[in-house]
Design a protein around this motif. Structure first.
Motif, PDB file in Angstrom:
ATOM      1  N   VAL A  26       0.866  -1.173   0.000  1.00  0.00           N
ATOM      2  CA  VAL A  26       0.000   0.000   0.000  1.00  0.00           C
ATOM      3  C   VAL A  26       0.908   1.230   0.000  1.00  0.00           C
ATOM      4  O   VAL A  26       1.830   1.321   0.822  1.00  0.00           O
ATOM      5  CB  VAL A  26      -0.933   0.030   1.223  1.00  0.00           C
ATOM      6  CG1 VAL A  26      -1.756   1.318   1.224  1.00  0.00           C
ATOM      7  CG2 VAL A  26      -1.858  -1.180   1.229  1.00  0.00           C
ATOM      8  N   PRO A  80      -4.744   6.166  -1.306  1.00  0.00           N
ATOM      9  CA  PRO A  80      -3.777   5.073  -1.164  1.00  0.00           C
ATOM     10  C   PRO A  80      -3.829   4.132  -2.366  1.00  0.00           C
ATOM     11  O   PRO A  80      -4.902   3.764  -2.836  1.00  0.00           O
ATOM     12  CB  PRO A  80      -4.222   4.356   0.109  1.00  0.00           C
ATOM     13  CG  PRO A  80      -4.935   5.407   0.900  1.00  0.00           C
ATOM     14  CD  PRO A  80      -5.630   6.266  -0.121  1.00  0.00           C
ATOM     15  N   GLY A  82      -3.199   0.565  -3.577  1.00  0.00           N
ATOM     16  CA  GLY A  82      -3.008  -0.820  -3.167  1.00  0.00           C
ATOM     17  C   GLY A  82      -2.715  -1.687  -4.369  1.00  0.00           C
ATOM     18  O   GLY A  82      -3.272  -1.467  -5.456  1.00  0.00           O
TER      19      GLY A  82
END
Length: 359
Positions: A26, A80, A82
Motif C-alpha cells: 500500500v 492510497p 493498493g
C-alpha cells in the motif's frame, strides 16, 4: 513484526512471503494527477523478475502487478494505492530438508530466536522476493520524478574480481540493458557473465557492487542533522537483502587525500555559482547541491550455495546441509532495478518533504 513501512510523506507498506499467495503493498502520499504508465511499471518488474537469463534463478514468475485502488482512468487520484503481485511458481518441497536446519549466513537462526516461528519456504518474509513491492513503488516514484526532470540509473560496476575502472561519466549508461549483467562496458559485461556462469556451475555464489547515478536532482533536498539525504539513501540501500555496504561520492576511496585535494571548488560561471568537481557526490552538509548524486552499494555473495556445508539444527545438533531449489548465483543483475527503486522512493519522499520547509 513491525517496520514494514518505508518513507515519510511518500510511504510504502509491503506485505507477503516468498511462497505465500502474493507479494504486495500500500502506497501513501503519492501525488494526484500522475499519468500511470502500466507498460513502464511492468518493464521495471521484468528487469527484477526471476528466470530472465542463464545467470539468474530458474524460478519462472510472470510478476504481473494488479492495482486495487488509487488509480482511476490511468491517473493517480491521491488516494492510497493498493497492489498485489500473485505468486504462481513456488516449489515449496525444495525447502523441506531445511525446515529444522539453520542455513549458514541466513536469517533462519535470528528469525527463529526473535519470533519463535518461521516460514522456511524460500525464506518467507526475509526472502528477496519481498523486493517486488519496492520495484512497483519505485516505478511509480520514477513516473512522478520524470515530470521533475530527475533520472535515476543504476548499473553493475563489479562482479568478484571484475571491476569497472573508469569514472561513470566515461560510460554510456543507456547501454546497460544490452547485456544480462547490466554493466555499461559490453566487453567487461561478457567476462562478468562468464564468471557468474562458472560460479553457478560450481554450485557457488559471488557478490559485487552496484553503482547508481541520480541526475537532475534539485538543490535543497535533505536536512543538515538527522535527515541527511545521504543517510536516507544509505538507509534505503542497506534495507535491501544481501547489501553489506554503502558509500557516496568518493567514499572510502579518497582517504589518502588531503582536504585541499578533495574539496570541491566553487566558481562563477556566467553569473551562476558552479563547482569544478563533484567529489562530494552531489550532497554537501546532508543537502543536495544540484550536481549528480552518485553512490555505490556492495552486495555479498548469496548465502544459499548448492554444496554441502556444516551447520546445526534447531536443537543444536551438528549436521550437514546441501541446499536444493532455484537460487541466484549472483544477485547483482536483478538487484539493479531494486537499487533504482529505493533511490527513486527516497528522492521523491525528500522532494515532498522539502516542499514543506519553505513558503
Amino acid at each position: 513484526m513491525y517496520n514494514n513501512t518505508f518513507g515519510n510523506l511518500f510511504r510504502l507498506t509491503s506485505f507477503g512471503e516468498s511462497h505465500g499467495k502474493a507479494i504486495g503493498g500500500v502506497i501513501d502520499g503519492f501525488p494526484a494527477g500522475i499519468v500511470i504508465d502500466m507498460d513502464f511499471i511492468q518493464q521495471e518488474l521484468n528487469r527484477r523478475r526471476p528466470g530472465q537469463s542463464a545467470i539468474t534463478t530458474a524460478r519462472k514468475e510472470a510478476d504481473e502487478v494488479e492495482f486495487l485502488s488509487g488509480i482511476y482512468e490511468g491517473v493517480s487520484t491521491g488516494c492510497p494505492i493498493g497492489f498485489a503481485v500473485w505468486n504462481t511458481n513456488q516449489h515449496s518441497n525444495d525447502y523441506d530438508n531445511m525446515k529444522d536446519v539453520y542455513r549458514p549466513s541466513h536469517a533462519d537462526y535470528t528469525y527463529t530466536e526473535k519470533y519463535g516461528i518461521r516460514d522456511h519456504r524460500g525464506g518467507g518474509r526475509s526472502s528477496a522476493r519481498e523486493t517486488i513491492a519496492r520495484v512497483v513503488a519505485g516505478a511509480l516514484a520514477k513516473l512522478a520524478l520524470r515530470q521533475l526532470g530527475i533520472q535515476i540509473t543504476a548499473f553493475t560496476s563489479q562482479v568478484g574480481p571484475y571491476i569497472l575502472e573508469k569514472d561513470y561519466t566515461q560510460y554510456d549508461l543507456t547501454r546497460i540493458e544490452e547485456n544480462s549483467v547490466r554493466c555499461p562496458d559490453q566487453e567487461l559485461a561478457a567476462k562478468m557473465a562468464d564468471y557468474i556462469y562458472k560460479i553457478k556451475g560450481e554450485g557457488n555464489t559471488i557478490g559485487g557492487v552496484i553503482s547508481c547515478v541520480i541526475k537532475g536532482c534539485p538543490i535543497g533536498l535533505g536536512q543538515p542533522v538527522f535527515g541527511k539525504l545521504h543517510a536516507a539513501l544509505g538507509n534505503a540501500m542497506l534495507s535491501i537483502n544481501a547489501v553489506k555496504g554503502f558509500e557516496y561520492g568518493q567514499g572510502f576511496g579518497s582517504m589518502e587525500q588531503k582536504g585541499s585535494e578533495q574539496n570541491d571548488i566553487f566558481y562563477n560561471e556566467n553569473g551562476k555559482i558552479a563547482l569544478r568537481t563533484n567529489r562530494s557526490g552531489g550532497i554537501q552538509g546532508g543537502i543536495s547541491n544540484g550536481e549528480d548524486i552518485y553512490f555505490r552499494v556492495a552486495f555479498k555473495p548469496v548465502a544459499t550455495v548448492l554444496m554441502e556445508q556444516p551447520t546445526v539444527d534447531r536443537l543444536g545438533n551438528e549436521t550437514i546441509l546441501k541446499a536444493r531449489g532455484r537460487h541466484d548465483p549472483c544477485v547483482l543483475p536483478r538487484a539493479v532495478p531494486i537499487v533504482e527503486a529505493m533511490a527513486a522512493m527516497t528522492i521523491l519522499d525528500y522532494y515532498l518533504l522539502n516542499k514543506t520547509t519553505r513558503l
